[in-house]
Design an enzyme around this catalytic site. Structure first.
Site, PDB file in Angstrom:
ATOM      1  CG  HIS A   1      -7.028   7.529  -5.119  1.00 51.23           C
ATOM      2  ND1 HIS A   1      -6.642   6.427  -4.394  1.00 51.23           N
ATOM      3  CD2 HIS A   1      -7.933   8.163  -4.345  1.00 51.23           C
ATOM      4  CE1 HIS A   1      -7.283   6.385  -3.239  1.00 51.23           C
ATOM      5  NE2 HIS A   1      -8.084   7.442  -3.195  1.00 51.23           N
TER       6      HIS A   1
ATOM      7  CD  GLU B   1      -6.283   8.859   0.929  1.00 49.11           C
ATOM      8  OE1 GLU B   1      -5.834   9.163  -0.202  1.00 49.11           O
ATOM      9  OE2 GLU B   1      -7.412   9.207   1.320  1.00 49.11           O
TER      10      GLU B   1
ATOM     11  N   GLY C   1     -12.347  12.056  12.157  1.00 47.17           N
ATOM     12  CA  GLY C   1     -12.251  12.103  13.605  1.00 47.17           C
ATOM     13  C   GLY C   1     -12.554  13.499  14.106  1.00 47.17           C
TER      14      GLY C   1
END
Length: 320
Positions: free
Chosen positions: A38, A107, A174
């Site tokens: 991150h 993200e 997904g």
């Protein structure tokens, strides 16, 4: 037999703490770990976000058997895939056969920091596909030029490369990303025991490839203490929908989680000292078709969690 791993949460721990936690996890019997990559933590309360590649180098020297992967790196926007290819190659040399590269579509929280546009998911999936192809070519060790839709590489060569390229694990949440993982990845990473996701992965070529599932827990001496800790440190576990990919700043995650109750967070995080609850959560991943489960302990008390898992969980899983 399902392997049990440990999650190194860069959002919650300083660089030295991450190295210390990796050593403790190895000594307790965790066989592998994934470390988050991150630029920002999810919330300001979490409070950390060191540069993952420096930490990986330190862990390589401090451990001897723990396999380590990134969970996960976005090799697309904030850092060019050619640079990630070099970082991963160096990490693979330092860790020898103990390193794998986990990648995903990222993200906004981390990828907007240089002022780049945040693309739609479909475009990011296309970028990831191209980025993986670029990295694989560079790991071959020859001179590479690439002029694609999203990336340019001009006569680049990696001189320090391992004999075998690091395995590439693809994160999926997904069916579209699971299909991509099956097509281009060596393994799958996800955060829920979703059997349908595994089936999509298998149908796209993922049969017999490793499947890594992240389980988020909060061990404490009492269930109440664990729920309080999870609610304070990791309320984002209870966020649904696309917010995790779309919100740009930690304060936005704080705002989005302000109305979440302790009970809602406890539904998303296994809380408390009951070993049966932890075993049952691992079993859910096993039943869905996962062969690797890595456990994220929320909050500061990593030592207590590691002792608990060593005593109550790791031996039982190994015996089974």
């Amino acid at each position: 037999m399902t392997e049990i791993g440990y999650s190194l949460s860069s959002e919650e721990h300083s660089p030295r703490e991450l190295v210390r936690n990796a050593v403790a996890a190895e000594e307790a019997g965790f066989s592998f770990a994934l470390i988050s990559d991150h630029f920002h933590p999810w919330t300001d309360r979490q409070g950390e976000s060191p540069f993952v590649w420096s930490v990986i180098g330190a862990i390589a020297e401090a451990t001897s058997s723990l396999r380590l992967g990134t969970g996960v790196t976005c090799p697309m926007i904030r850092i060019h895939p050619a640079v990630i290819a070099q970082a991963a190659a160096t990490s693979a040399l330092l860790l020898e056969d103990r390193f794998f590269l986990g990648v995903g579509t990222g993200e906004n929280l981390n990828e907007h920091v240089l002022g780049d546009r945040w693309p739609s998911y479909d475009e990011r999936a296309e970028m990831l596909d191209e980025a993986v192809a670029v990295m694989r070519r560079l790991w071959e060790g020859g001179l590479v030029s690439h002029h694609g839709r999203h990336y340019t590489v001009d006569r680049a060569r990696l001189y320090s490369v391992p004999d075998e390229p690091p395995p590439l694990a693809i994160a999926a949440a997904g069916p579209g990303s699971a299909t991509l993982a099956g097509h281009i990845g060596d393994a799958l990473i996800t955060t829920a025991p979703d059997r349908e996701l595994i089936e999509e992965f298998e149908q796209a070529g993922g049969t017999d490839k490793p499947r890594y599932g992240q389980l988020t827990v909060c061990w404490a001496e009492s269930e109440r203490e664990a729920i309080d800790t999870a609610h304070e440190w990791w309320p984002n576990a209870a966020l649904g929908g696309d917010l995790g990919q779309e919100l740009p700043l930690p304060r936005h995650f704080r705002q989005a989680t302000e109305t979440l109750t302790r009970e809602q967070v406890a539904e998303a995080v296994v809380c408390g000292p009951d070993p049966d609850r932890h075993r049952e959560a691992i079993q859910e991943f096993e039943d869905a078709g996962f062969d690797h489960v890595y456990v994220h302990q929320v909050g500061p008390d990593q030592d207590g969690f590691i002792r608990f898992f060593e005593r109550e969980i790791l031996g039982a899983v190994a015996r089974r």
